[in-house]
Design an enzyme around this catalytic site. Structure first.
Site, PDB file in Angstrom:
ATOM      1  N   CYS A 135      27.493  39.031 -15.512  1.00 42.45           N
ATOM      2  CA  CYS A 135      27.744  37.975 -16.488  1.00 42.45           C
ATOM      3  C   CYS A 135      28.739  36.959 -15.919  1.00 42.45           C
ATOM      4  CB  CYS A 135      28.288  38.586 -17.780  1.00 42.45           C
ATOM      5  SG  CYS A 135      28.807  37.346 -18.968  1.00 42.45           S
ATOM      6  N   CYS A 138      31.331  35.615 -18.466  1.00 45.87           N
ATOM      7  CA  CYS A 138      32.423  36.553 -18.775  1.00 45.87           C
ATOM      8  C   CYS A 138      33.423  36.646 -17.615  1.00 45.87           C
ATOM      9  CB  CYS A 138      31.893  37.966 -19.017  1.00 45.87           C
ATOM     10  SG  CYS A 138      30.377  38.059 -19.934  1.00 45.87           S
ATOM     11  N   ASP A 139      32.931  36.656 -16.379  1.00 41.64           N
ATOM     12  CA  ASP A 139      33.780  37.092 -15.268  1.00 41.64           C
ATOM     13  C   ASP A 139      34.085  36.047 -14.193  1.00 41.64           C
ATOM     14  OD1 ASP A 139      33.899  39.582 -16.450  1.00 41.64           O
ATOM     15  OD2 ASP A 139      32.137  40.329 -15.392  1.00 41.64           O
TER      16      ASP A 139
END
Ligand code: NAP
Length: 312
Positions: A135, A138-139
Protein backbone atom coordinates in the site's frame (compact mmCIF):
# COMPACT_ATOMS: atom_id res chain seq x y z
CA UNK A 1 -32.20 -13.87 17.08
CA UNK A 2 -32.86 -10.23 16.20
CA UNK A 3 -34.04 -8.44 13.13
CA UNK A 4 -34.40 -10.12 9.75
CA UNK A 5 -33.06 -7.66 7.18
CA UNK A 6 -34.28 -7.46 3.60
CA UNK A 7 -30.66 -7.52 2.53
CA UNK A 8 -27.30 -7.99 4.18
CA UNK A 9 -24.33 -6.57 2.31
CA UNK A 10 -20.93 -8.07 3.12
CA UNK A 11 -18.21 -5.49 2.54
CA UNK A 12 -18.14 -1.68 2.45
CA UNK A 13 -16.01 -1.01 -0.62
CA UNK A 14 -17.44 0.80 -3.66
CA UNK A 15 -19.54 -2.27 -4.62
CA UNK A 16 -21.05 -2.76 -1.15
CA UNK A 17 -21.64 0.96 -0.59
CA UNK A 18 -23.27 1.41 -4.01
CA UNK A 19 -25.49 -1.59 -3.21
CA UNK A 20 -26.31 0.09 0.12
CA UNK A 21 -27.30 3.36 -1.58
CA UNK A 22 -29.61 1.56 -4.02
CA UNK A 23 -31.07 -0.80 -1.41
CA UNK A 24 -31.61 2.05 1.05
CA UNK A 25 -33.29 4.21 -1.59
CA UNK A 26 -35.56 1.26 -2.44
CA UNK A 27 -36.55 1.25 1.26
CA UNK A 28 -35.12 -2.22 1.88
CA UNK A 29 -34.02 -2.73 5.46
CA UNK A 30 -30.29 -2.99 4.87
CA UNK A 31 -27.31 -4.01 6.96
CA UNK A 32 -23.76 -3.44 5.72
CA UNK A 33 -21.12 -5.54 7.48
CA UNK A 34 -17.48 -4.44 7.28
CA UNK A 35 -14.51 -5.94 9.12
CA UNK A 36 -12.14 -2.99 8.86
CA UNK A 37 -11.91 0.35 7.21
CA UNK A 38 -14.57 1.35 4.68
CA UNK A 39 -13.46 1.40 1.07
CA UNK A 40 -11.61 -1.88 0.65
CA UNK A 41 -8.72 -1.49 -1.76
CA UNK A 42 -9.78 1.97 -2.86
CA UNK A 43 -9.19 3.26 0.68
CA UNK A 44 -5.49 2.73 0.08
CA UNK A 45 -5.39 4.23 -3.42
CA UNK A 46 -3.58 7.53 -3.73
CA UNK A 47 -5.31 9.20 -6.66
CA UNK A 48 -8.58 8.54 -8.42
CA UNK A 49 -8.73 10.16 -11.81
CA UNK A 50 -10.97 7.94 -13.90
CA UNK A 51 -14.22 7.84 -11.95
CA UNK A 52 -16.66 9.85 -14.08
CA UNK A 53 -17.09 13.39 -12.86
CA UNK A 54 -13.80 13.29 -11.02
CA UNK A 55 -11.29 16.01 -11.70
CA UNK A 56 -7.78 14.67 -12.40
CA UNK A 57 -6.45 16.04 -9.10
CA UNK A 58 -7.77 16.40 -5.62
CA UNK A 59 -9.71 13.23 -4.86
CA UNK A 60 -8.29 10.30 -2.95
CA UNK A 61 -9.85 6.87 -2.53
CA UNK A 62 -10.64 7.68 1.08
CA UNK A 63 -12.47 10.93 0.38
CA UNK A 64 -14.60 9.33 -2.36
CA UNK A 65 -15.51 6.39 -0.17
CA UNK A 66 -16.39 8.60 2.79
CA UNK A 67 -19.02 10.34 0.69
CA UNK A 68 -20.40 6.98 -0.48
CA UNK A 69 -20.70 5.81 3.15
CA UNK A 70 -22.45 9.06 4.07
CA UNK A 71 -25.00 8.47 1.29
CA UNK A 72 -25.66 4.98 2.67
CA UNK A 73 -26.43 6.35 6.12
CA UNK A 74 -28.65 9.06 4.61
CA UNK A 75 -30.69 6.27 3.01
CA UNK A 76 -31.04 4.44 6.31
CA UNK A 77 -28.53 1.60 5.98
CA UNK A 78 -27.47 0.08 9.28
CA UNK A 79 -23.84 -0.80 9.88
CA UNK A 80 -22.08 -3.62 11.73
CA UNK A 81 -18.33 -3.95 12.26
CA UNK A 82 -17.70 -7.67 12.23
CA UNK A 83 -15.61 -10.33 10.50
CA UNK A 84 -17.82 -12.74 8.58
CA UNK A 85 -16.77 -16.33 9.28
CA UNK A 86 -19.41 -18.30 7.47
CA UNK A 87 -22.73 -17.99 5.70
CA UNK A 88 -25.72 -20.31 5.54
CA UNK A 89 -27.28 -19.12 2.29
CA UNK A 90 -30.05 -21.64 1.69
CA UNK A 91 -33.73 -21.06 2.37
CA UNK A 92 -35.78 -17.91 2.65
CA UNK A 93 -33.85 -16.54 5.64
CA UNK A 94 -30.10 -16.58 5.21
CA UNK A 95 -27.64 -16.53 8.10
CA UNK A 96 -24.43 -14.55 8.09
CA UNK A 97 -22.21 -15.67 10.94
CA UNK A 98 -19.78 -13.03 12.15
CA UNK A 99 -17.09 -13.24 14.84
CA UNK A 100 -19.32 -11.15 17.13
CA UNK A 101 -22.89 -12.00 16.13
CA UNK A 102 -25.17 -13.89 13.74
CA UNK A 103 -27.17 -11.77 11.29
CA UNK A 104 -30.24 -12.80 9.30
CA UNK A 105 -31.39 -11.53 5.94
CA UNK A 106 -33.77 -12.51 3.16
CA UNK A 107 -31.06 -11.74 0.62
CA UNK A 108 -27.29 -11.41 0.80
CA UNK A 109 -25.03 -9.29 -1.42
CA UNK A 110 -21.42 -10.42 -1.26
CA UNK A 111 -19.10 -7.48 -1.91
CA UNK A 112 -16.12 -8.73 0.06
CA UNK A 113 -13.56 -7.67 -2.55
CA UNK A 114 -10.05 -8.93 -2.96
CA UNK A 115 -6.64 -8.48 -1.32
CA UNK A 116 -3.13 -7.97 -2.76
CA UNK A 117 -1.52 -11.12 -4.12
CA UNK A 118 1.75 -11.89 -2.31
CA UNK A 119 4.92 -11.56 -4.39
CA UNK A 120 5.77 -15.15 -3.53
CA UNK A 121 9.48 -14.74 -2.81
CA UNK A 122 11.58 -16.06 0.05
CA UNK A 123 11.60 -13.71 3.08
CA UNK A 124 8.43 -11.84 2.06
CA UNK A 125 6.53 -12.53 5.28
CA UNK A 126 9.58 -11.76 7.44
CA UNK A 127 10.08 -8.28 5.93
CA UNK A 128 6.42 -7.31 5.71
CA UNK A 129 6.21 -3.96 7.52
CA UNK A 130 10.03 -3.81 7.60
CA UNK A 131 10.49 -2.74 4.02
CA UNK A 132 7.81 -4.79 2.26
CA UNK A 133 4.43 -3.17 1.68
CA UNK A 134 1.36 -3.51 -0.53
CA UNK A 135 0.00 0.00 0.00
CA UNK A 136 1.82 3.07 -1.27
CA UNK A 137 -0.69 5.50 0.23
CA UNK A 138 -0.20 3.96 3.66
CA UNK A 139 3.58 3.55 3.65
CA UNK A 140 5.21 5.86 1.06
CA UNK A 141 6.19 8.34 3.73
CA UNK A 142 8.42 5.76 5.48
CA UNK A 143 10.60 5.64 2.38
CA UNK A 144 11.22 9.35 1.96
CA UNK A 145 14.59 9.84 0.24
CA UNK A 146 15.25 6.09 -0.07
CA UNK A 147 15.49 3.71 -3.01
CA UNK A 148 12.24 1.88 -3.65
CA UNK A 149 11.25 -1.08 -5.85
CA UNK A 150 7.81 -1.97 -7.15
CA UNK A 151 6.89 -5.43 -8.42
CA UNK A 152 4.30 -5.69 -11.21
CA UNK A 153 3.44 -4.16 -14.56
CA UNK A 154 -0.31 -3.50 -14.38
CA UNK A 155 -2.26 -0.28 -13.71
CA UNK A 156 -1.78 -0.55 -9.95
CA UNK A 157 2.00 -1.13 -10.07
CA UNK A 158 2.73 1.68 -12.50
CA UNK A 159 0.31 4.20 -11.00
CA UNK A 160 1.58 3.57 -7.48
CA UNK A 161 5.21 3.66 -8.70
CA UNK A 162 4.58 7.16 -10.08
CA UNK A 163 3.02 8.15 -6.74
CA UNK A 164 6.04 6.77 -4.86
CA UNK A 165 8.41 9.05 -6.82
CA UNK A 166 7.00 11.93 -4.77
CA UNK A 167 8.67 10.40 -1.72
CA UNK A 168 11.50 8.10 -2.77
CA UNK A 169 14.88 9.07 -4.21
CA UNK A 170 14.36 6.63 -7.05
CA UNK A 171 11.73 4.01 -7.90
CA UNK A 172 12.41 0.92 -10.00
CA UNK A 173 9.60 -1.19 -11.41
CA UNK A 174 10.54 -4.87 -11.57
CA UNK A 175 8.39 -6.57 -14.20
CA UNK A 176 8.47 -10.18 -15.35
CA UNK A 177 8.07 -9.22 -19.02
CA UNK A 178 9.55 -6.50 -21.22
CA UNK A 179 6.34 -4.56 -21.71
CA UNK A 180 3.79 -3.20 -19.29
CA UNK A 181 0.18 -4.29 -18.97
CA UNK A 182 -0.84 -0.85 -17.62
CA UNK A 183 -3.06 1.48 -19.66
CA UNK A 184 -1.22 3.67 -22.21
CA UNK A 185 -2.04 6.91 -20.39
CA UNK A 186 -0.51 5.53 -17.18
CA UNK A 187 2.56 4.26 -19.07
CA UNK A 188 3.09 7.68 -20.65
CA UNK A 189 3.17 9.33 -17.25
CA UNK A 190 5.61 6.71 -16.00
CA UNK A 191 8.03 6.91 -18.93
CA UNK A 192 8.11 10.70 -18.61
CA UNK A 193 9.10 10.51 -14.94
CA UNK A 194 12.85 10.87 -14.46
CA UNK A 195 12.83 9.21 -11.04
CA UNK A 196 11.22 6.05 -12.41
CA UNK A 197 13.29 3.17 -13.79
CA UNK A 198 12.47 -0.31 -15.10
CA UNK A 199 14.03 -3.71 -14.59
CA UNK A 200 12.53 -5.83 -17.36
CA UNK A 201 12.14 -9.63 -17.63
CA UNK A 202 12.85 -9.94 -13.93
CA UNK A 203 11.32 -11.45 -10.81
CA UNK A 204 12.22 -11.10 -7.14
CA UNK A 205 13.39 -14.42 -5.70
CA UNK A 206 14.47 -13.58 -2.16
CA UNK A 207 14.78 -10.86 0.44
CA UNK A 208 17.30 -10.45 3.22
CA UNK A 209 18.48 -7.94 5.79
CA UNK A 210 19.32 -7.35 9.39
CA UNK A 211 15.87 -6.63 10.86
CA UNK A 212 14.89 -4.49 7.86
CA UNK A 213 14.99 -5.09 4.11
CA UNK A 214 18.53 -4.52 2.84
CA UNK A 215 19.02 -7.06 0.03
CA UNK A 216 16.76 -7.98 -2.87
CA UNK A 217 17.71 -10.86 -5.16
CA UNK A 218 16.35 -10.43 -8.65
CA UNK A 219 16.42 -13.10 -11.34
CA UNK A 220 16.37 -12.41 -15.06
CA UNK A 221 13.78 -14.87 -16.39
CA UNK A 222 15.39 -14.98 -19.85
CA UNK A 223 19.01 -15.59 -18.87
CA UNK A 224 18.49 -17.11 -15.41
CA UNK A 225 21.11 -14.70 -14.04
CA UNK A 226 20.61 -13.59 -10.44
CA UNK A 227 21.60 -10.15 -9.15
CA UNK A 228 21.68 -9.07 -5.51
CA UNK A 229 20.66 -5.45 -5.00
CA UNK A 230 22.03 -3.99 -1.77
CA UNK A 231 20.78 -0.89 0.03
CA UNK A 232 23.36 1.87 0.33
CA UNK A 233 24.90 2.10 3.79
CA UNK A 234 23.67 5.67 4.34
CA UNK A 235 20.08 4.54 3.57
CA UNK A 236 20.13 1.42 5.73
CA UNK A 237 17.18 -0.13 3.93
CA UNK A 238 15.07 -0.51 0.77
CA UNK A 239 11.35 -0.30 0.16
CA UNK A 240 9.64 -3.03 -1.85
CA UNK A 241 6.01 -2.71 -2.90
CA UNK A 242 4.05 -5.60 -4.40
CA UNK A 243 1.27 -4.84 -6.92
CA UNK A 244 0.80 -8.06 -8.84
CA UNK A 245 -2.94 -8.39 -8.83
CA UNK A 246 -5.40 -9.61 -6.28
CA UNK A 247 -6.89 -12.70 -4.62
CA UNK A 248 -10.66 -12.73 -3.91
CA UNK A 249 -11.96 -12.77 -0.34
CA UNK A 250 -14.09 -15.88 -0.87
CA UNK A 251 -12.55 -18.47 1.44
CA UNK A 252 -15.45 -18.27 3.89
CA UNK A 253 -17.97 -19.06 1.16
CA UNK A 254 -16.37 -22.40 0.27
CA UNK A 255 -18.76 -25.31 0.67
CA UNK A 256 -21.88 -23.11 0.61
CA UNK A 257 -22.89 -24.00 -2.94
CA UNK A 258 -21.91 -20.53 -4.24
CA UNK A 259 -20.01 -21.34 -7.41
CA UNK A 260 -16.59 -19.82 -8.08
CA UNK A 261 -14.04 -20.11 -10.88
CA UNK A 262 -10.69 -21.89 -10.47
CA UNK A 263 -9.17 -18.74 -8.88
CA UNK A 264 -11.94 -18.39 -6.29
CA UNK A 265 -13.81 -15.48 -7.96
CA UNK A 266 -17.60 -15.83 -7.60
CA UNK A 267 -19.51 -16.62 -10.79
CA UNK A 268 -22.58 -14.49 -11.44
CA UNK A 269 -24.87 -13.75 -14.35
CA UNK A 270 -25.35 -10.21 -15.68
CA UNK A 271 -27.83 -9.50 -12.89
CA UNK A 272 -25.21 -10.34 -10.23
CA UNK A 273 -27.09 -13.52 -9.26
CA UNK A 274 -24.88 -16.28 -7.91
CA UNK A 275 -25.71 -19.98 -8.15
CA UNK A 276 -27.68 -19.71 -4.87
CA UNK A 277 -31.11 -17.99 -5.07
CA UNK A 278 -31.25 -14.74 -3.12
CA UNK A 279 -27.45 -14.44 -2.96
CA UNK A 280 -25.79 -11.84 -5.19
CA UNK A 281 -22.16 -10.85 -5.68
CA UNK A 282 -20.76 -7.47 -6.72
CA UNK A 283 -17.37 -5.89 -7.37
CA UNK A 284 -13.88 -7.36 -7.35
CA UNK A 285 -15.03 -10.57 -5.65
CA UNK A 286 -16.76 -11.79 -8.79
CA UNK A 287 -15.28 -12.98 -12.07
CA UNK A 288 -15.23 -10.03 -14.45
CA UNK A 289 -13.01 -8.43 -17.05
CA UNK A 290 -12.60 -4.94 -15.59
CA UNK A 291 -11.98 -4.30 -11.90
CA UNK A 292 -12.47 -0.57 -11.36
CA UNK A 293 -14.39 1.63 -8.94
CA UNK A 294 -16.93 2.35 -11.65
CA UNK A 295 -17.60 -1.32 -12.43
CA UNK A 296 -17.74 -2.21 -8.73
CA UNK A 297 -20.26 0.56 -8.09
CA UNK A 298 -22.31 -0.50 -11.12
CA UNK A 299 -22.32 -4.12 -9.92
CA UNK A 300 -23.53 -2.99 -6.50
CA UNK A 301 -26.41 -1.02 -8.02
CA UNK A 302 -27.48 -3.98 -10.17
CA UNK A 303 -27.23 -6.40 -7.23
CA UNK A 304 -29.42 -4.21 -5.00
CA UNK A 305 -32.06 -3.76 -7.68
CA UNK A 306 -32.08 -7.51 -8.29
CA UNK A 307 -32.32 -8.20 -4.56
CA UNK A 308 -35.39 -5.97 -4.46
CA UNK A 309 -36.90 -7.85 -7.42
CA UNK A 310 -36.16 -11.19 -5.74
CA UNK A 311 -37.93 -10.03 -2.58
CA UNK A 312 -41.01 -8.85 -4.43
P1 NAP B 1 -3.30 -6.77 -12.99
O1 NAP B 1 -3.87 -5.86 -14.02
O2 NAP B 1 -3.80 -8.17 -12.92
O3 NAP B 1 -1.72 -6.78 -13.21
C1 NAP B 1 -0.90 -7.60 -12.44
C2 NAP B 1 0.54 -7.38 -12.86
O4 NAP B 1 1.36 -8.16 -12.03
C3 NAP B 1 0.80 -7.79 -14.30
O5 NAP B 1 1.70 -6.92 -14.90
C4 NAP B 1 1.39 -9.19 -14.14
O6 NAP B 1 2.33 -9.52 -15.11
C5 NAP B 1 2.10 -9.08 -12.81
N1 NAP B 1 2.14 -10.36 -12.11
C6 NAP B 1 1.11 -11.18 -11.85
N2 NAP B 1 1.52 -12.25 -11.13
C7 NAP B 1 2.85 -12.09 -10.96
C8 NAP B 1 3.84 -12.85 -10.31
N3 NAP B 1 3.56 -14.00 -9.68
N4 NAP B 1 5.11 -12.38 -10.31
C9 NAP B 1 5.40 -11.20 -10.93
N5 NAP B 1 4.52 -10.44 -11.57
C10 NAP B 1 3.25 -10.88 -11.58
O7 NAP B 1 -3.46 -6.20 -11.50
P2 NAP B 1 -3.56 -4.70 -10.95
O8 NAP B 1 -2.58 -3.81 -11.59
O9 NAP B 1 -3.55 -4.86 -9.46
O10 NAP B 1 -5.01 -4.25 -11.38
C11 NAP B 1 -6.13 -5.02 -10.98
C12 NAP B 1 -7.37 -4.39 -11.61
O11 NAP B 1 -7.55 -3.09 -11.07
C13 NAP B 1 -7.23 -4.21 -13.11
O12 NAP B 1 -8.48 -4.43 -13.73
C14 NAP B 1 -6.80 -2.79 -13.26
O13 NAP B 1 -7.20 -2.23 -14.50
C15 NAP B 1 -7.54 -2.13 -12.10
N6 NAP B 1 -6.84 -0.92 -11.66
C16 NAP B 1 -7.10 0.21 -12.35
C17 NAP B 1 -6.49 1.39 -12.02
C18 NAP B 1 -6.83 2.61 -12.81
O14 NAP B 1 -7.51 2.51 -13.80
N7 NAP B 1 -6.39 3.76 -12.44
C19 NAP B 1 -5.57 1.43 -10.97
C20 NAP B 1 -5.28 0.24 -10.29
C21 NAP B 1 -5.91 -0.93 -10.66
P3 NAP B 1 1.91 -9.82 -16.65
O15 NAP B 1 1.59 -8.48 -17.24
O16 NAP B 1 3.10 -10.46 -17.22
O17 NAP B 1 0.72 -10.74 -16.57
Amino acid sequence: MGKIYDTIIIGAGPAGLAAGIYAGRARLSTLIIEKGQDGGQIATTSDIENYPGQLPEGETGTSLVMRMAQQCSQFGCERAYDWVQQIEPDGSVKKVVGANAVYEGKTVIIASGAYPRPIGCEGEAEFRGRGVSYCATCDANFFRGLEVFVVGGGDAAVEEAVFLTRFARSVTVIHRRNELRAARSIQEKAFANEKLHFLWDSVVTSLAGDGVLQKITVKNVKTGEETVLEAEEKDGMFGLFGFIGTVPNTEVFAGTGIETDENGYILTDEEMRTSVPGVFAAGDVRRKSLRQVITAAADGAVAAVQAEKYLS
